[in-house]
Design an enzyme around this catalytic site. Structure first.
Site, PDB file in Angstrom:
ATOM      1  N   ASN A  10       0.873  -1.181   0.000  1.00  0.00           N
ATOM      2  CA  ASN A  10       0.000   0.000   0.000  1.00  0.00           C
ATOM      3  C   ASN A  10       0.907   1.227   0.000  1.00  0.00           C
ATOM      4  O   ASN A  10       1.494   1.559   1.023  1.00  0.00           O
ATOM      5  CB  ASN A  10      -0.890  -0.027   1.255  1.00  0.00           C
ATOM      6  CG  ASN A  10      -1.705   1.245   1.415  1.00  0.00           C
ATOM      7  OD1 ASN A  10      -1.848   2.016   0.453  1.00  0.00           O
ATOM      8  ND2 ASN A  10      -2.227   1.468   2.600  1.00  0.00           N
ATOM      9  N   TRP A  11       0.997   1.873  -1.161  1.00  0.00           N
ATOM     10  CA  TRP A  11       1.930   3.011  -1.287  1.00  0.00           C
ATOM     11  C   TRP A  11       1.366   4.288  -0.682  1.00  0.00           C
ATOM     12  O   TRP A  11       2.034   5.317  -0.667  1.00  0.00           O
ATOM     13  CB  TRP A  11       2.292   3.239  -2.759  1.00  0.00           C
ATOM     14  CG  TRP A  11       3.025   2.090  -3.404  1.00  0.00           C
ATOM     15  CD1 TRP A  11       3.395   0.913  -2.811  1.00  0.00           C
ATOM     16  CD2 TRP A  11       3.483   2.004  -4.763  1.00  0.00           C
ATOM     17  NE1 TRP A  11       4.038   0.104  -3.719  1.00  0.00           N
ATOM     18  CE2 TRP A  11       4.110   0.746  -4.933  1.00  0.00           C
ATOM     19  CE3 TRP A  11       3.418   2.860  -5.867  1.00  0.00           C
ATOM     20  CZ2 TRP A  11       4.669   0.336  -6.146  1.00  0.00           C
ATOM     21  CZ3 TRP A  11       3.965   2.457  -7.082  1.00  0.00           C
ATOM     22  CH2 TRP A  11       4.588   1.207  -7.203  1.00  0.00           C
ATOM     23  N   HIS A  96      -9.726   0.940   5.095  1.00  0.00           N
ATOM     24  CA  HIS A  96      -8.439   1.209   5.750  1.00  0.00           C
ATOM     25  C   HIS A  96      -8.665   2.173   6.916  1.00  0.00           C
ATOM     26  O   HIS A  96      -9.460   3.109   6.809  1.00  0.00           O
ATOM     27  CB  HIS A  96      -7.440   1.793   4.743  1.00  0.00           C
ATOM     28  CG  HIS A  96      -6.029   1.751   5.243  1.00  0.00           C
ATOM     29  ND1 HIS A  96      -5.558   2.634   6.186  1.00  0.00           N
ATOM     30  CD2 HIS A  96      -5.001   0.913   4.962  1.00  0.00           C
ATOM     31  CE1 HIS A  96      -4.290   2.338   6.450  1.00  0.00           C
ATOM     32  NE2 HIS A  96      -3.931   1.301   5.724  1.00  0.00           N
ATOM     33  N   GLU A  98      -6.969   4.547   7.964  1.00  0.00           N
ATOM     34  CA  GLU A  98      -6.685   5.952   7.671  1.00  0.00           C
ATOM     35  C   GLU A  98      -7.903   6.622   7.031  1.00  0.00           C
ATOM     36  O   GLU A  98      -8.021   7.847   7.046  1.00  0.00           O
ATOM     37  CB  GLU A  98      -5.428   6.057   6.789  1.00  0.00           C
ATOM     38  CG  GLU A  98      -4.178   5.784   7.610  1.00  0.00           C
ATOM     39  CD  GLU A  98      -2.985   5.265   6.836  1.00  0.00           C
ATOM     40  OE1 GLU A  98      -2.996   5.310   5.594  1.00  0.00           O
ATOM     41  OE2 GLU A  98      -2.033   4.781   7.491  1.00  0.00           O
ATOM     42  N   GLU A 169      -5.662  -5.159  10.654  1.00  0.00           N
ATOM     43  CA  GLU A 169      -4.693  -4.082  10.851  1.00  0.00           C
ATOM     44  C   GLU A 169      -4.976  -3.366  12.175  1.00  0.00           C
ATOM     45  O   GLU A 169      -5.804  -2.439  12.212  1.00  0.00           O
ATOM     46  CB  GLU A 169      -4.786  -3.079   9.695  1.00  0.00           C
ATOM     47  CG  GLU A 169      -4.462  -3.676   8.343  1.00  0.00           C
ATOM     48  CD  GLU A 169      -3.802  -2.640   7.449  1.00  0.00           C
ATOM     49  OE1 GLU A 169      -2.713  -2.928   6.945  1.00  0.00           O
ATOM     50  OE2 GLU A 169      -4.360  -1.549   7.265  1.00  0.00           O
ATOM     51  N   GLY A 175       2.048   2.195  10.800  1.00  0.00           N
ATOM     52  CA  GLY A 175       2.939   3.332  10.639  1.00  0.00           C
ATOM     53  C   GLY A 175       3.634   3.739  11.926  1.00  0.00           C
ATOM     54  O   GLY A 175       4.241   4.813  11.993  1.00  0.00           O
ATOM     55  N   SER A 215       3.134  -2.190  10.508  1.00  0.00           N
ATOM     56  CA  SER A 215       4.587  -2.184  10.727  1.00  0.00           C
ATOM     57  C   SER A 215       5.245  -3.518  10.377  1.00  0.00           C
ATOM     58  O   SER A 215       6.167  -3.961  11.081  1.00  0.00           O
ATOM     59  CB  SER A 215       4.922  -1.768  12.160  1.00  0.00           C
ATOM     60  OG  SER A 215       4.478  -0.433  12.394  1.00  0.00           O
ATOM     61  N   GLY A 236       2.686  -1.129   4.366  1.00  0.00           N
ATOM     62  CA  GLY A 236       2.712   0.288   4.025  1.00  0.00           C
ATOM     63  C   GLY A 236       4.134   0.757   3.805  1.00  0.00           C
ATOM     64  O   GLY A 236       4.715   0.596   2.730  1.00  0.00           O
ATOM     65  N   GLY A 237       4.737   1.325   4.845  1.00  0.00           N
ATOM     66  CA  GLY A 237       6.064   1.946   4.742  1.00  0.00           C
ATOM     67  C   GLY A 237       7.108   1.081   4.048  1.00  0.00           C
ATOM     68  O   GLY A 237       7.829   1.569   3.155  1.00  0.00           O
TER      69      GLY A 237
HETATM   70  C1  PEP Z   1      -0.879   0.048   5.849  1.00  0.00           C
HETATM   71  O1  PEP Z   1      -0.675   0.985   5.112  1.00  0.00           O
HETATM   72  O2  PEP Z   1      -1.914  -0.617   5.730  1.00  0.00           O
HETATM   73  C2  PEP Z   1       0.133  -0.298   6.851  1.00  0.00           C
HETATM   74  C3  PEP Z   1      -0.022  -1.393   7.547  1.00  0.00           C
HETATM   75  O3  PEP Z   1       1.182   0.556   6.997  1.00  0.00           O
HETATM   76  P1  PEP Z   1       2.608   0.249   7.745  1.00  0.00           P
HETATM   77  O4  PEP Z   1       3.109  -1.045   7.169  1.00  0.00           O
HETATM   78  O5  PEP Z   1       3.467   1.408   7.389  1.00  0.00           O
HETATM   79  O6  PEP Z   1       2.326   0.127   9.197  1.00  0.00           O
END
Ligand code: PEP
Length: 253
Positions: A10-11, A96, A98, A169, A175, A215, A236-237
């Site tokens: 997930n960018w 999500h 966010e 999640e 993040g 993460s 994500g990251g």
């Molecule tokens: C995400 O974007 O769904 C995510 C889990 O981000 P990260 O891996 O950065 O925690």
């Protein structure tokens, strides 16, 4: 039948067009013909068609990060599932945190999106997860069960079994650098699979991949994805660099 692991990048709202092209090209190149794991990337909307060209004829699949529940209309700033399909996507991420928490999306709105996306032919990656306060108050099961039930109740088993991925999640892990432990992930995933079993029966519950997000890094990926009910990762990251993303993919093999 064992579930094939599914690793999704997930960018978010990152990358310039050049960075998106470079990243997609590197993922395609380094993944090669690997087919023991399913891999998808979800770039920002404006880069979808450019990335679609780069991943075409490779095992890397394409997803979008959101959609609006209508085919077209006066919805300024929104993107329809049909547009996403035409851009070359197979998947769309919905629910999500966010968007649930940052942008106020309700369970009901996510439910409508899930149906619309499936009706349009997109496969859905549905995110569920609890806040830290909810976990500490012992509400993990209540919250994730409510999110799951609201989004999926009434769907045909066949659709759920073949077209849906759940991403667990925990919001406190996204993040933040603080991932759930493998045991915490397994406990939540087992609970979600039990809920799916209650809603759709044994066969469907066993067919639906439940990926973990929060993460995920090359250092923790193998232990988390090694749990019996963890079927992959939503990253994500660490998906913004081909090297770390592919290291997570290899940990799934
Ligand atoms: C995400 O974007 O769904 C995510 C889990 O981000 P990260 O891996 O950065 O925690």
């Amino acid at each position: 039948m064992p579930r094939t692991k599914f690793v999704v990048g997930n960018w978010k709202m990152y990358t310039t067009i050049d960075q998106a092209r470079d990243l997609a090209a590197a993922v395609v190149r380094d993944l090669g013909g690997e087919d023991r794991v399913r891999v998808a990337v979800c770039p920002p909307f404006p880069w979808l068609t450019a990335v679609a060209e780069l991943v075409a004829h490779s095992p890397v699949e394409l997803g979008a990060q959101n959609c609006y529940p209508a085919n077209e209309g006066a919805f300024t700033g929104e993107v329809s599932p049909i547009m996403i399909r035409e851009a070359g996507c197979r998947y769309v991420i919905l629910g999500h945190s966010e968007r649930r928490h940052g942008l106020g999306e309700s369970d009901e709105f996510i439910r409508r999106k899930v149906r619309f996306a499936l009706d349009t032919g997109l496969d859905v990656i549905l995110c569920v997860g609890e806040t830290l306060a909810e976990r500490e108050a012992g509400q993990l099961h209540d919250v994730t069960s409510r999110q799951l039930t609201s989004a999926l109740d009434g769907l045909e088993r066949e659709r759920v079994a073949r077209r849906l991925t759940i991403a667990y999640e925990p919001i406190w892990a996204i993040g933040t650098g603080h991932n759930a432990t493998p045991e915490q992930a397994q406990e939540a995933h087992r609970f979600l699979r039990d809920r799916l079993r209650g809603m759709f029966g044994e066969e469907t519950a066993e067919a639906v991949p439940i990926s973990y997000g929060g993460s995920v890094k090359p250092e923790n990926a193998a232990a988390i994805m090694g749990q019996p009910d963890v079927d992959g990762a939503l990253v994500g990251g660490a998906s913004l660099k081909a090297e770390s993303f592919l290291a997570i993919v290899w940990a799934a093999v």
